[in-house]
Motif scaffolding. Structure first.
Motif, PDB file in Angstrom:
ATOM      1  N   ASN A  42       0.778  -1.095  -0.103  1.00 31.62           N
ATOM      2  CA  ASN A  42      -0.060  -0.210  -0.015  1.00 31.62           C
ATOM      3  C   ASN A  42       0.819   1.273  -0.011  1.00 31.62           C
ATOM      4  O   ASN A  42       1.904   1.312   1.056  1.00 31.62           O
ATOM      5  CB  ASN A  42      -0.892   0.070   1.402  1.00 31.62           C
ATOM      6  CG  ASN A  42      -1.688   1.153   1.320  1.00 31.62           C
ATOM      7  OD1 ASN A  42      -1.600   2.278   0.799  1.00 31.62           O
ATOM      8  ND2 ASN A  42      -3.064   0.904   2.024  1.00 31.62           N
ATOM      9  N   LYS A  43       0.929   2.053  -0.975  1.00 24.27           N
ATOM     10  CA  LYS A  43       1.652   3.153  -1.172  1.00 24.27           C
ATOM     11  C   LYS A  43       1.113   4.507  -1.668  1.00 24.27           C
ATOM     12  O   LYS A  43      -0.222   4.282  -2.220  1.00 24.27           O
ATOM     13  CB  LYS A  43       2.815   3.003  -1.817  1.00 24.27           C
ATOM     14  CG  LYS A  43       2.559   2.513  -3.530  1.00 24.27           C
ATOM     15  CD  LYS A  43       3.698   2.002  -4.393  1.00 24.27           C
ATOM     16  CE  LYS A  43       3.473   1.833  -5.652  1.00 24.27           C
ATOM     17  NZ  LYS A  43       4.494   1.357  -6.444  1.00 24.27           N
ATOM     18  N   PHE A  44       1.495   5.553  -1.364  1.00 25.79           N
ATOM     19  CA  PHE A  44       1.277   6.770  -1.740  1.00 25.79           C
ATOM     20  C   PHE A  44       1.850   6.975  -3.371  1.00 25.79           C
ATOM     21  O   PHE A  44       2.866   6.958  -3.409  1.00 25.79           O
ATOM     22  CB  PHE A  44       1.098   8.055  -1.041  1.00 25.79           C
ATOM     23  CG  PHE A  44       0.602   9.247  -1.487  1.00 25.79           C
ATOM     24  CD1 PHE A  44      -0.812   9.485  -1.449  1.00 25.79           C
ATOM     25  CD2 PHE A  44       1.321  10.166  -2.120  1.00 25.79           C
ATOM     26  CE1 PHE A  44      -1.392  10.744  -1.725  1.00 25.79           C
ATOM     27  CE2 PHE A  44       0.796  11.465  -2.651  1.00 25.79           C
ATOM     28  CZ  PHE A  44      -0.360  11.420  -2.421  1.00 25.79           C
ATOM     29  N   ARG A  50      -2.909   9.799  -4.957  1.00 30.87           N
ATOM     30  CA  ARG A  50      -3.766   9.052  -3.943  1.00 30.87           C
ATOM     31  C   ARG A  50      -3.063   7.725  -3.575  1.00 30.87           C
ATOM     32  O   ARG A  50      -2.094   7.405  -4.130  1.00 30.87           O
ATOM     33  CB  ARG A  50      -5.114   8.808  -4.642  1.00 30.87           C
ATOM     34  CG  ARG A  50      -5.218   7.982  -6.105  1.00 30.87           C
ATOM     35  CD  ARG A  50      -6.371   7.920  -6.805  1.00 30.87           C
ATOM     36  NE  ARG A  50      -6.738   9.322  -7.358  1.00 30.87           N
ATOM     37  CZ  ARG A  50      -7.788   9.982  -6.902  1.00 30.87           C
ATOM     38  NH1 ARG A  50      -8.603   9.601  -6.064  1.00 30.87           N
ATOM     39  NH2 ARG A  50      -7.877  11.411  -7.542  1.00 30.87           N
ATOM     40  N   GLU A  51      -3.822   7.187  -2.710  1.00 34.59           N
ATOM     41  CA  GLU A  51      -3.221   5.692  -2.305  1.00 34.59           C
ATOM     42  C   GLU A  51      -3.277   4.580  -3.553  1.00 34.59           C
ATOM     43  O   GLU A  51      -4.590   4.785  -4.096  1.00 34.59           O
ATOM     44  CB  GLU A  51      -4.177   5.191  -1.271  1.00 34.59           C
ATOM     45  CG  GLU A  51      -3.813   4.130  -0.350  1.00 34.59           C
ATOM     46  CD  GLU A  51      -4.817   3.816   0.745  1.00 34.59           C
ATOM     47  OE1 GLU A  51      -4.036   3.506   1.961  1.00 34.59           O
ATOM     48  OE2 GLU A  51      -5.710   4.080   0.811  1.00 34.59           O
ATOM     49  N   HIS A  53      -2.975   0.625  -4.220  1.00 36.42           N
ATOM     50  CA  HIS A  53      -2.982  -0.895  -3.693  1.00 36.42           C
ATOM     51  C   HIS A  53      -2.217  -1.750  -4.616  1.00 36.42           C
ATOM     52  O   HIS A  53      -2.967  -1.882  -5.711  1.00 36.42           O
ATOM     53  CB  HIS A  53      -4.427  -1.346  -3.215  1.00 36.42           C
ATOM     54  CG  HIS A  53      -5.101  -0.296  -2.414  1.00 36.42           C
ATOM     55  ND1 HIS A  53      -5.006  -0.426  -0.862  1.00 36.42           N
ATOM     56  CD2 HIS A  53      -5.910   0.550  -2.679  1.00 36.42           C
ATOM     57  CE1 HIS A  53      -5.644   0.413  -0.376  1.00 36.42           C
ATOM     58  NE2 HIS A  53      -6.261   1.111  -1.350  1.00 36.42           N
ATOM     59  N   SER A  62      -6.336   1.871  -7.479  1.00 33.79           N
ATOM     60  CA  SER A  62      -6.951   2.799  -6.727  1.00 33.79           C
ATOM     61  C   SER A  62      -8.329   3.477  -7.004  1.00 33.79           C
ATOM     62  O   SER A  62      -8.814   2.783  -7.730  1.00 33.79           O
ATOM     63  CB  SER A  62      -5.880   4.325  -7.219  1.00 33.79           C
ATOM     64  OG  SER A  62      -5.862   5.113  -6.048  1.00 33.79           O
TER      65      SER A  62
END
Length: 73
Positions: A42-44, A50-51, A53, A62
């Motif tokens: 999980n990262k930005f 935005r985040e 996955h 996302s």
């Protein structure tokens, strides 16, 4: 046409999946012939703002501003 055939032909699209991670996992697992898909990371994303996955199926997903899932590259 049998009801079983009609149900089989009704597909769910990624943009129809509810905006929870659990719902995404269930959808991706169904699409992967029942082989469980899970979140690996999980990262930005600066690119998307935005985040993101990252999933075990090798794809990243996302949600847009309305909560609709999309395939992030």
């Amino acid at each position: 046409m049998s009801q079983a055939f009609v149900k089989e032909s009704e597909g769910e699209w990624l943009h129809d999946v509810p905006p929870s991670l659990h719902a995404l996992i269930l959808y991706l697992t169904r699409e992967n012939n029942g082989i469980r898909v899970y979140e690996k990371e999980n990262k930005f994303s600066e690119k998307h703002g935005r985040e993101i996955h990252v999933m075990s199926n090798g794809m990243s997903y996302s949600k847009d501003d309305t909560g609709t899932w999309f395939l992030a590259d």
